[in-house]
Enzyme design. Structure first.
Site, mmCIF file in Angstrom:
data_model
loop_
_atom_site.group_PDB
_atom_site.id
_atom_site.type_symbol
_atom_site.label_atom_id
_atom_site.label_comp_id
_atom_site.label_asym_id
_atom_site.label_seq_id
_atom_site.Cartn_x
_atom_site.Cartn_y
_atom_site.Cartn_z
ATOM 1 N N LYS A 121 0.824 -1.202 0.000
ATOM 2 C CA LYS A 121 0.000 0.000 0.000
ATOM 3 C C LYS A 121 0.860 1.255 0.000
ATOM 4 C CE LYS A 121 -1.137 2.295 3.312
ATOM 5 N NZ LYS A 121 -1.530 3.106 4.485
ATOM 6 N N ASP A 139 -6.307 1.088 1.465
ATOM 7 C CA ASP A 139 -6.105 1.207 2.904
ATOM 8 C C ASP A 139 -7.389 0.797 3.610
ATOM 9 O OD1 ASP A 139 -7.867 3.319 2.552
ATOM 10 O OD2 ASP A 139 -6.670 4.745 3.718
#
Length: 282
Positions: A121, A139
């Site tokens: 991420k 996220d």
């Protein structure tokens, strides 16, 4: 409505609602963004933005940070979650950038992921925001919102699965916008606790909202003395409930008389039934 059509609708509506879909982390260089994103793990952007000015004043470049020890970095980030771990990550990351990339933060997701403290991420956020690389990082906000609305299939229970499915229904040119729009929607409207459904422009296509409308209505005037629970299907009070697992694998209170899950708490008249919600699981 199919998921591709739903995704197009969601992005159109959110673009109307959110004027500037971009990161709320404050940075001036790729180095500063990388540091800020590492610090933002399990921490609010607001808290990160409060801490980074002093850190960047002390260590204005990655070369400067590479000379620092974790103990020297720690005082600047002690207000951040997990400061000990993150101080170590930043010290190692900076040395790796200097030693392996000639002091330049790499632009590719693969190279970024070789750095300490940088997962998939974080790498995608930095590559996308700093270097305009097409990416759709997932996220906790993107994960929750995508599942609630129904942009992904039931069972998309990891960030990677959500990312893969979102990329199938959202054109590549829209990945960056989608990332920021879904984050901001999740941060300010579709919050983890008590989402603001009354202020949401997506309710007509949101599967979570639709499920909420199917909950039994609260009732006043129930008689707690007759039983802890009240079944609205059979008009029956009871104290000892059965439990049933619904089609979303949630264990629900059920009436022992008829098996209905349309049950209210006698004390306050509120439904016991739960609507599936979503948290990152791996």
């Amino acid at each position: 409505m199919g998921r591709t059509q739903r995704a197009a609708f969601v992005l159109d509506r959110l673009r109307e609602d959110i004027e500037h879909p971009t990161t709320e982390l404050e940075y001036e260089t790729p180095y500063q963004l990388l540091v800020a994103v590492i610090l933002s793990a399990q921490c609010t952007d607001e808290r990160v933005n409060d801490a980074t000015p002093a850190l960047f004043e002390a260590y204005p470049t990655v070369d400067d940070l590479a000379t620092a020890s974790p103990d020297e970095i720690y005082p600047y980030i002690q207000s951040i979650t997990f400061p000990n771990n993150k101080a170590g990550y930043l010290a190692k990351m900076a040395r790796q950038v200097v030693e392996n990339f000639e002091g330049e933060v790499p632009s590719s997701v693969a190279d970024l992921q070789t750095l300490t403290g940088v997962g998939r991420k974080t790498a995608q956020v930095v590559a996308n925001v700093a270097f305009d690389v097409d990416a759709l990082p997932v996220d906790t906000h993107v994960f929750r919102v995508a599942n609630r609305i129904g942009l992904v299939k039931e069972g998309a229970d990891t960030p990677k699965k959500v990312e893969q499915q979102l990329k199938r229904v959202i054109p590549k040119r829209d990945w960056s916008d989608a990332h920021h729009l879904l984050i901001l929607h999740g941060r300010y409207t579709c919050t983890a606790r008590s989402p603001s459904c009354d202020d949401c422009s997506l309710t007509e296509v949101c599967q979570h909202y639709d499920r909420l409308q199917k909950l039994p209505s609260s009732q006043n005037g129930l008689e707690e003395a007759k039983g802890t629970f009240y079944c609205t299907t059979s008009n029956h009070y009871f104290d000892e409930p059965d439990t049933h697992v619904d089609r979303h694998d949630i264990e629900q209170v059920a009436c022992p008389h008829c098996g209905s899950m349309q049950v209210l708490r006698s004390r306050n008249g509120t439904p016991t039934k739960q609507v599936k919600d979503y948290r990152v699981n791996g």
